[in-house]
Design a protein around this motif. Structure first.
Motif, PDB file in Angstrom:
ATOM      1  N   PHE A 110       4.115   6.015  -3.601  1.00  0.00           N
ATOM      2  CA  PHE A 110       3.757   7.172  -2.772  1.00  0.00           C
ATOM      3  C   PHE A 110       2.706   8.006  -3.484  1.00  0.00           C
ATOM      4  N   ARG A 111       1.667   8.349  -2.773  1.00  0.00           N
ATOM      5  CA  ARG A 111       0.635   9.198  -3.381  1.00  0.00           C
ATOM      6  C   ARG A 111       0.241  10.294  -2.406  1.00  0.00           C
ATOM      7  N   ALA A 112       0.378  11.523  -2.888  1.00  0.00           N
ATOM      8  CA  ALA A 112       0.074  12.660  -2.028  1.00  0.00           C
ATOM      9  C   ALA A 112      -1.390  13.065  -2.152  1.00  0.00           C
ATOM     10  N   GLU A 113      -2.283  12.076  -2.359  1.00  0.00           N
ATOM     11  CA  GLU A 113      -3.707  12.421  -2.443  1.00  0.00           C
ATOM     12  C   GLU A 113      -4.225  12.582  -1.018  1.00  0.00           C
ATOM     13  N   ASN A 114      -5.087  13.562  -0.836  1.00  0.00           N
ATOM     14  CA  ASN A 114      -5.560  13.842   0.509  1.00  0.00           C
ATOM     15  C   ASN A 114      -6.793  13.001   0.834  1.00  0.00           C
TER      16      ASN A 114
ATOM     17  N   HIS B 144      -6.954   4.091   1.919  1.00  0.00           N
ATOM     18  CA  HIS B 144      -5.867   4.842   1.273  1.00  0.00           C
ATOM     19  C   HIS B 144      -4.695   5.094   2.215  1.00  0.00           C
ATOM     20  N   LEU B 145      -3.500   4.907   1.688  1.00  0.00           N
ATOM     21  CA  LEU B 145      -2.280   5.277   2.396  1.00  0.00           C
ATOM     22  C   LEU B 145      -1.492   6.227   1.500  1.00  0.00           C
ATOM     23  N   ALA B 146      -0.662   7.073   2.101  1.00  0.00           N
ATOM     24  CA  ALA B 146       0.210   7.938   1.300  1.00  0.00           C
ATOM     25  C   ALA B 146       1.449   7.155   0.865  1.00  0.00           C
TER      26      ALA B 146
ATOM     27  N   ALA C 242       3.819   8.627 -13.575  1.00  0.00           N
ATOM     28  CA  ALA C 242       3.289   7.520 -14.357  1.00  0.00           C
ATOM     29  C   ALA C 242       1.773   7.573 -14.510  1.00  0.00           C
ATOM     30  N   GLU C 243       1.078   7.941 -13.450  1.00  0.00           N
ATOM     31  CA  GLU C 243      -0.380   7.883 -13.514  1.00  0.00           C
ATOM     32  C   GLU C 243      -0.975   9.195 -14.018  1.00  0.00           C
ATOM     33  N   GLY C 244      -0.143  10.218 -14.146  1.00  0.00           N
ATOM     34  CA  GLY C 244      -0.622  11.499 -14.669  1.00  0.00           C
ATOM     35  C   GLY C 244      -1.633  12.186 -13.771  1.00  0.00           C
TER      36      GLY C 244
ATOM     37  N   GLY D 111     -13.571  -2.751  -2.742  1.00  0.00           N
ATOM     38  CA  GLY D 111     -13.679  -2.058  -4.024  1.00  0.00           C
ATOM     39  C   GLY D 111     -12.468  -2.436  -4.855  1.00  0.00           C
ATOM     40  N   GLU D 112     -11.805  -1.454  -5.457  1.00  0.00           N
ATOM     41  CA  GLU D 112     -10.693  -1.748  -6.365  1.00  0.00           C
ATOM     42  C   GLU D 112      -9.487  -2.316  -5.614  1.00  0.00           C
ATOM     43  N   ILE D 113      -9.096  -3.520  -6.000  1.00  0.00           N
ATOM     44  CA  ILE D 113      -7.907  -4.135  -5.393  1.00  0.00           C
ATOM     45  C   ILE D 113      -6.767  -4.176  -6.414  1.00  0.00           C
ATOM     46  N   ILE D 114      -7.152  -4.287  -7.704  1.00  0.00           N
ATOM     47  CA  ILE D 114      -6.168  -4.295  -8.791  1.00  0.00           C
ATOM     48  C   ILE D 114      -6.620  -3.305  -9.861  1.00  0.00           C
TER      49      ILE D 114
ATOM     50  N   ILE E 297       2.478  -4.386  -6.166  1.00  0.00           N
ATOM     51  CA  ILE E 297       3.072  -5.432  -6.994  1.00  0.00           C
ATOM     52  C   ILE E 297       2.611  -5.157  -8.414  1.00  0.00           C
ATOM     53  N   GLU E 298       3.558  -5.000  -9.329  1.00  0.00           N
ATOM     54  CA  GLU E 298       3.194  -4.675 -10.709  1.00  0.00           C
ATOM     55  C   GLU E 298       3.846  -5.630 -11.703  1.00  0.00           C
ATOM     56  N   PRO E 299       3.123  -6.668 -12.125  1.00  0.00           N
ATOM     57  CA  PRO E 299       3.636  -7.510 -13.198  1.00  0.00           C
ATOM     58  C   PRO E 299       3.425  -6.826 -14.551  1.00  0.00           C
TER      59      PRO E 299
ATOM     60  N   LEU F 159      -1.296  -4.535  -8.083  1.00  0.00           N
ATOM     61  CA  LEU F 159      -2.069  -4.977  -6.915  1.00  0.00           C
ATOM     62  C   LEU F 159      -1.613  -4.159  -5.712  1.00  0.00           C
ATOM     63  N   GLY F 160      -2.540  -3.483  -5.071  1.00  0.00           N
ATOM     64  CA  GLY F 160      -2.235  -2.761  -3.837  1.00  0.00           C
ATOM     65  C   GLY F 160      -2.062  -3.778  -2.719  1.00  0.00           C
ATOM     66  N   PHE F 161      -0.824  -3.892  -2.227  1.00  0.00           N
ATOM     67  CA  PHE F 161      -0.533  -4.973  -1.277  1.00  0.00           C
ATOM     68  C   PHE F 161      -1.344  -4.828   0.015  1.00  0.00           C
TER      69      PHE F 161
ATOM     70  N   GLU G 198      -4.079  -3.287 -20.939  1.00  0.00           N
ATOM     71  CA  GLU G 198      -3.155  -3.501 -22.050  1.00  0.00           C
ATOM     72  C   GLU G 198      -2.566  -2.118 -22.354  1.00  0.00           C
ATOM     73  N   ARG G 199      -1.307  -2.068 -22.807  1.00  0.00           N
ATOM     74  CA  ARG G 199      -0.661  -0.775 -23.019  1.00  0.00           C
ATOM     75  C   ARG G 199      -0.759  -0.362 -24.485  1.00  0.00           C
ATOM     76  N   GLU G 200      -0.774   0.933 -24.724  1.00  0.00           N
ATOM     77  CA  GLU G 200      -0.753   1.414 -26.112  1.00  0.00           C
ATOM     78  C   GLU G 200       0.635   1.141 -26.671  1.00  0.00           C
TER      79      GLU G 200
ATOM     80  N   VAL H 202       4.974   7.107  -8.066  1.00  0.00           N
ATOM     81  CA  VAL H 202       3.600   6.673  -7.798  1.00  0.00           C
ATOM     82  C   VAL H 202       3.366   5.266  -8.344  1.00  0.00           C
ATOM     83  N   SER H 203       4.327   4.749  -9.110  1.00  0.00           N
ATOM     84  CA  SER H 203       4.178   3.431  -9.721  1.00  0.00           C
ATOM     85  C   SER H 203       5.480   3.060 -10.422  1.00  0.00           C
ATOM     86  N   GLY H 204       5.810   1.783 -10.419  1.00  0.00           N
ATOM     87  CA  GLY H 204       7.014   1.329 -11.110  1.00  0.00           C
ATOM     88  C   GLY H 204       6.735   0.876 -12.535  1.00  0.00           C
ATOM     89  N   GLN H 205       5.505   1.093 -12.962  1.00  0.00           N
ATOM     90  CA  GLN H 205       5.078   0.518 -14.241  1.00  0.00           C
ATOM     91  C   GLN H 205       5.913   0.927 -15.451  1.00  0.00           C
ATOM     92  N   LEU H 206       6.175   2.225 -15.602  1.00  0.00           N
ATOM     93  CA  LEU H 206       6.821   2.675 -16.838  1.00  0.00           C
ATOM     94  C   LEU H 206       8.198   2.027 -17.002  1.00  0.00           C
TER      95      LEU H 206
HETATM   96  O1  4AD Z   1      -4.985   1.791 -10.153  1.00  0.00           O
HETATM   97  P1  4AD Z   1      -3.598   2.255  -9.841  1.00  0.00           P
HETATM   98  O2  4AD Z   1      -3.394   3.710  -9.652  1.00  0.00           O
HETATM   99  O3  4AD Z   1      -2.697   1.683 -11.014  1.00  0.00           O
HETATM  100  C1  4AD Z   1      -1.369   1.920 -11.234  1.00  0.00           C
HETATM  101  O4  4AD Z   1      -0.635   2.535 -10.502  1.00  0.00           O
HETATM  102  C2  4AD Z   1      -0.838   1.239 -12.457  1.00  0.00           C
HETATM  103  N1  4AD Z   1       0.448   1.828 -12.784  1.00  0.00           N
HETATM  104  C3  4AD Z   1      -0.747  -0.236 -12.201  1.00  0.00           C
HETATM  105  C4  4AD Z   1      -0.236  -1.006 -13.387  1.00  0.00           C
HETATM  106  O5  4AD Z   1      -0.976  -1.154 -14.351  1.00  0.00           O
HETATM  107  N2  4AD Z   1       0.989  -1.476 -13.350  1.00  0.00           N
HETATM  108  O6  4AD Z   1      -3.066   1.506  -8.531  1.00  0.00           O
HETATM  109  C5  4AD Z   1      -3.021   0.097  -8.482  1.00  0.00           C
HETATM  110  C6  4AD Z   1      -3.557  -0.410  -7.174  1.00  0.00           C
HETATM  111  C7  4AD Z   1      -5.011  -0.069  -6.905  1.00  0.00           C
HETATM  112  O7  4AD Z   1      -5.868  -0.974  -7.548  1.00  0.00           O
HETATM  113  C8  4AD Z   1      -5.080  -0.198  -5.386  1.00  0.00           C
HETATM  114  O8  4AD Z   1      -5.192  -1.548  -4.986  1.00  0.00           O
HETATM  115  C9  4AD Z   1      -3.727   0.294  -4.966  1.00  0.00           C
HETATM  116  O9  4AD Z   1      -2.862   0.183  -6.064  1.00  0.00           O
HETATM  117  N3  4AD Z   1      -3.752   1.695  -4.507  1.00  0.00           N
HETATM  118  C10 4AD Z   1      -3.652   2.083  -3.226  1.00  0.00           C
HETATM  119  N4  4AD Z   1      -3.517   1.373  -2.096  1.00  0.00           N
HETATM  120  C11 4AD Z   1      -3.423   2.056  -0.941  1.00  0.00           C
HETATM  121  N5  4AD Z   1      -3.448   3.415  -0.848  1.00  0.00           N
HETATM  122  C12 4AD Z   1      -3.566   4.162  -1.963  1.00  0.00           C
HETATM  123  N6  4AD Z   1      -3.566   5.499  -1.874  1.00  0.00           N
HETATM  124  C13 4AD Z   1      -3.682   3.496  -3.230  1.00  0.00           C
HETATM  125  N7  4AD Z   1      -3.814   3.921  -4.501  1.00  0.00           N
HETATM  126  C14 4AD Z   1      -3.838   2.801  -5.267  1.00  0.00           C
END
Ligand code: 4AD
Ligand code: MG
Length: 479
Positions: free
Chosen positions: A229-233, A239-241, A166-168, A401-404, A246-248, A449-451, A408-410, A206-210
């Motif tokens: 799940f994100r396999a970023e190092n 950061h957590l893997a 989803a996030e490419g 820093g970034e919490i959300i 929460i994705e509205p 929102l990253g819970f 808007e989608r194309e 990596v996301s339930g958005q799509l």
């Molecule tokens: O900005 P991100 O990558 O956005 C998405 O995944 C979109 N699909 C969301 C959407 O528009 N429906 O991730 C969203 C949020 C980040 O702002 C951050 O709070 C959290 O997820 N996040 C992480 N939290 C913990 N560990 C990580 N590795 C995280 N990566 C992102």
């Protein structure tokens, strides 16, 4: 007799009524006449003091009441003589449910470092700090569902195993049942995924958005709340893997509506914590003060409850990426070379040091940044008329820093497929996603929102490993 939880015992009136209590011993002290046992059952941060008159109880039994042992106690609630609690239980019977090997038990009644507690994550629920964090976490889960339910949103379970990215960003964990010692290959040497369990390459989402978008384009307002799940190092404190997101996703919302909802949502959650978790938050506030007492005054964080109240009471600042870059370029830390990643020009991605500068130093308030350059954002974000920026929005919080992150989608089929081509995203595999842009497409928006990042903020904990029961990070999947 039915067992009563300690949280309810502590709210009860003193009377002749007998209570049955079960829990784990935090401490015991005493002498030949009387022993005092601090008992906790996880229902509250507070312990119940049990008074054991040594004329009634055998010394042999009381000696087994050690830190960590589990016991069952019946008795009468009395006004407490000592300080520190208003009521105590005068024990009539004490039964040992489980002895606790005193020499091996790692949780002694003293302060343990958070790093040490991570190594014993199977037992750290029994500490005040993790008890408090875990109860607040539950309250926040409940509040998320409450908020959306009250607004008529429908909760969707999106798949955990997917074949899309989803996030490419390509930071995916592969899911396979292929024999890794004997991988089937095609003639060209590539892995033959046709032989794999699903007949194609799959990964953890990596996301339930799509999939969320698909549901929103029928039910109007939906939300997902699942593991991602994100396999970023990234070995950082944020950061957590494996984390929960929460994705509205809302049909007929533009990015401005999206920002309004994000702000309202965060304020609702923080308010909920203040209205429902006060005992735990007071404890966590005190914990933070203790932890920072050796820091210089200017390096200390704002008192936890004051910080939460501050966010609820103040409007978030909204500005565009372009405006933020100007502020950052001309900022003191940029000019004095204090940023690890100096801001040179429009187009660079913002690091957490920049986000925190804007929030903590420049505006001193949460910030919503919007309209980022398309190059640094995902393919699905709606292109602005300038052809350069997309309708993205990130909510930035102090300390985090970034919490959300959202946008808007194309919704235009041609523009979306053009973006996918530019970014080398295979359109064939995304046919189902593209179909929604052919069959009654509408403007829509959403965010994630990253819970655990929310949990960091609400609890004042400094490391994301300490707000999830069993953190998954690079080189760590114990428990
Ligand atoms: O900005 P991100 O990558 O956005 C998405 O995944 C979109 N699909 C969301 C959407 O528009 N429906 O991730 C969203 C949020 C980040 O702002 C951050 O709070 C959290 O997820 N996040 C992480 N939290 C913990 N560990 C990580 N590795 C995280 N990566 C992102
Ligand atoms: Mg993001």
């Amino acid at each position: 007799m039915i067992r009563t939880k300690i949280i309810d015992v502590l709210k009860s009136e003193v009377s002749d009524k007998e209570f049955l209590i079960k829990g784990w011993v935090r401490t015991r002290r005493g002498n030949k006449q009387v022993n005092f046992i601090a008992l906790n059952d996880g229902s509250t941060i507070h312990n119940l003091q049990i008074v054991a008159d040594m004329e009634i109880f055998e010394e042999e039994l009381i000696n087994r009441v050690t830190t960590g042992a589990s016991i069952s106690v019946s008795g009468i609630l009395m006004q407490s003589q000592g300080s520190g609690q208003s009521v105590e239980l005068q024990a009539k019977t004490i039964e040992i449910l489980g002895d606790c090997c005193p020499n091996d038990y790692p949780l002694q009644p003293k302060k343990h470092s958070l790093e040490f507690l991570r190594e014993i994550a199977h037992l750290r629920f029994r500490t005040n700090t993790f008890g408090a964090v875990t109860r607040v976490r539950h309250a926040m889960i409940f509040a998320v569902h409450n908020f959306f339910t009250s607004k008529g949103f429908v909760n969707i379970h999106t798949p955990i195993i997917t074949s899309s990215d989803a996030e490419g960003a390509g930071e995916m964990f592969k899911v396979t049942t292929l024999d890794l010692n004997n991988i089937p290959r095609c003639e060209d040497g590539k892995i033959n995924y046709e032989e794999d369990f699903f007949g194609k390459a799959t990964n953890l989402t990596v996301s339930g958005q799509l999939e969320g978008e698909l549901a929103a384009l029928a039910l109007s307002d939906i939300y997902t709340f699942g593991p991602t799940f994100r396999a970023e190092n990234s070995n950082t404190s944020r950061h957590l893997a494996e984390f929960w997101m929460i994705e509205p996703e809302m049909a007929f919302y533009d990015n401005n509506d999206n920002m309004n909802l994000a702000e309202e949502f965060l304020k609702y959650l923080i308010n909920y914590a203040m209205n429902n978790c006060m005992d735990d938050l007071k404890f966590l506030s005190q914990r933070l003060i203790e932890e920072e007492k050796n820091k210089k005054a200017e390096e200390r964080s704002m008192e936890l409850l004051a910080k939460l109240k501050f966010v609820v009471d103040n409007e978030f600042v909204r500005l565009t990426y372009t405006e933020a870059i100007e502020i950052l370029k001309n900022s003191k830390p940029n000019k004095n070379g204090q940023f690890k990643y100096p801001i040179k020009e429009y187009g660079c991605d913002l690091q957490s040091e920049h986000e925190r500068f804007l929030v903590e130093k420049h505006f001193k308030r949460p910030v919503i940044l919007s309209d980022y350059p398309k190059e640094i954002k995902a393919f699905y974000m709606k292109l602005n008329d300038d052809g350069k920026t997309v309708r993205a929005m990130d909510v930035l919080f102090p300390q985090i820093g970034e919490i959300i992150g959202g946008s808007e989608r194309e919704d235009n089929y041609e523009k979306l497929t053009a973006r996918m081509d530019q970014m080398n995203i295979p359109k064939e595999e995304m046919w189902w996603y593209l179909d929604t842009r052919r069959f009654g497409s509408v403007p829509h928006s959403g965010f994630g929102l990253g819970f655990e990042r929310l949990m960091l903020f609400v609890t004042g904990m400094g490391n994301i490993r300490d707000v999830i029961p069993f953190p998954r990070t690079p080189k760590n999947a114990e428990f």
